[in-house]
Write a protein that holds these residues in place. Structure first.
Motif, PDB file in Angstrom:
ATOM      1  N   ARG A  39       0.800  -1.234   0.000  1.00  0.00           N
ATOM      2  CA  ARG A  39       0.000   0.000   0.000  1.00  0.00           C
ATOM      3  C   ARG A  39       0.824   1.271   0.000  1.00  0.00           C
ATOM      4  O   ARG A  39       0.333   2.323  -0.396  1.00  0.00           O
ATOM      5  CB  ARG A  39      -0.916   0.015   1.221  1.00  0.00           C
ATOM      6  CG  ARG A  39      -2.361  -0.186   0.922  1.00  0.00           C
ATOM      7  CD  ARG A  39      -3.269   0.108   2.104  1.00  0.00           C
ATOM      8  NE  ARG A  39      -2.696  -0.080   3.404  1.00  0.00           N
ATOM      9  CZ  ARG A  39      -2.868  -1.141   4.183  1.00  0.00           C
ATOM     10  NH1 ARG A  39      -3.596  -2.134   3.771  1.00  0.00           N
ATOM     11  NH2 ARG A  39      -2.312  -1.205   5.366  1.00  0.00           N
ATOM     12  N   HIS A  40       2.030   1.208   0.500  1.00  0.00           N
ATOM     13  CA  HIS A  40       2.841   2.417   0.669  1.00  0.00           C
ATOM     14  C   HIS A  40       4.103   2.338  -0.195  1.00  0.00           C
ATOM     15  O   HIS A  40       5.064   1.651   0.169  1.00  0.00           O
ATOM     16  CB  HIS A  40       3.210   2.607   2.142  1.00  0.00           C
ATOM     17  CG  HIS A  40       2.008   2.751   3.011  1.00  0.00           C
ATOM     18  ND1 HIS A  40       1.293   3.921   3.103  1.00  0.00           N
ATOM     19  CD2 HIS A  40       1.375   1.866   3.815  1.00  0.00           C
ATOM     20  CE1 HIS A  40       0.275   3.754   3.930  1.00  0.00           C
ATOM     21  NE2 HIS A  40       0.299   2.518   4.368  1.00  0.00           N
ATOM     22  N   PRO A  41       4.118   3.073  -1.300  1.00  0.00           N
ATOM     23  CA  PRO A  41       5.269   3.025  -2.215  1.00  0.00           C
ATOM     24  C   PRO A  41       6.601   3.328  -1.540  1.00  0.00           C
ATOM     25  O   PRO A  41       7.630   2.771  -1.932  1.00  0.00           O
ATOM     26  CB  PRO A  41       4.929   4.090  -3.261  1.00  0.00           C
ATOM     27  CG  PRO A  41       3.439   4.209  -3.222  1.00  0.00           C
ATOM     28  CD  PRO A  41       3.047   3.932  -1.798  1.00  0.00           C
ATOM     29  N   SER A  42       6.593   4.160  -0.505  1.00  0.00           N
ATOM     30  CA  SER A  42       7.857   4.485   0.166  1.00  0.00           C
ATOM     31  C   SER A  42       8.468   3.267   0.862  1.00  0.00           C
ATOM     32  O   SER A  42       9.663   3.255   1.157  1.00  0.00           O
ATOM     33  CB  SER A  42       7.659   5.620   1.172  1.00  0.00           C
ATOM     34  OG  SER A  42       6.775   5.212   2.205  1.00  0.00           O
ATOM     35  N   LEU A  43       7.645   2.251   1.116  1.00  0.00           N
ATOM     36  CA  LEU A  43       8.147   1.026   1.752  1.00  0.00           C
ATOM     37  C   LEU A  43       8.489  -0.049   0.716  1.00  0.00           C
ATOM     38  O   LEU A  43       8.832  -1.172   1.073  1.00  0.00           O
ATOM     39  CB  LEU A  43       7.108   0.482   2.740  1.00  0.00           C
ATOM     40  CG  LEU A  43       6.778   1.383   3.927  1.00  0.00           C
ATOM     41  CD1 LEU A  43       5.662   0.758   4.764  1.00  0.00           C
ATOM     42  CD2 LEU A  43       8.004   1.664   4.778  1.00  0.00           C
ATOM     43  N   GLY A  44       8.422   0.295  -0.549  1.00  0.00           N
ATOM     44  CA  GLY A  44       8.695  -0.645  -1.634  1.00  0.00           C
ATOM     45  C   GLY A  44       9.963  -1.463  -1.469  1.00  0.00           C
ATOM     46  O   GLY A  44       9.950  -2.670  -1.742  1.00  0.00           O
TER      47      GLY A  44
END
Length: 149
Positions: A39-44
């Motif tokens: 859900r969170h691209p920054s945690l990709g």
């Protein structure tokens, strides 16, 4: 009041997106972060098992960090809330979100639920687990408000 219930003492990677968390109050919880990562691209970067495997307790036990990267950090209280919810329980965040959604103060929320201010504060802070009866009372209060509108 101490926040031992939100202070991590250990973290172990048990699967590519799953952590076993140890808290200073003795709680041992498991949390699956696959949905959060997706859900969170920054945690990709955490989708890479090699990166996820670098999980460690952050400074002062307040978070989990990966690769000593401040951009890859999740707070201990949020992790605990996810773990409690995934195990079928009700987290302190349920109280916070309900109060915010209905713009209720602690006093107003306690009155609406028929609880003492102190007990609701314990649930909201995470110092005590949220009982199922309280979680159901939140839903019941919302239904009553909807009917009255």
């Amino acid at each position: 009041m101490s926040n031992r219930h939100f202070t991590l003492t250990g973290v172990e990677v048990v699967a590519p997106s799953t952590l076993h968390l140890a808290y200073a109050d003795g709680a041992r919880l498991t949390v699956d972060l696959a949905d959060t990562i997706a859900r969170h691209p920054s945690l990709g970067p955490l989708a890479d098992p090699a990166v996820f495997a670098t999980a460690a307790v952050g400074e002062w036990g307040g978070s989990v960090v990966w690769n000593d990267d401040d951009d890859l950090e999740l707070a201990a209280d949020n992790l605990r809330a996810r773990a409690v919810e995934q195990a079928g329980g009700y987290s302190h965040e349920l109280i916070w979100n309900w109060m915010a959604r209905h713009k209720l103060s602690l006093d107003g929320a306690a009155e609406a639920l028929g609880l003492s201010r102190r007990m609701l504060a314990y649930y909201r802070s995470g110092a005590k687990p949220v009982p199922r009866t309280v979680a159901l009372a939140l839903l019941g209060w919302e239904v009553e408000q909807h009917r009255a509108a």
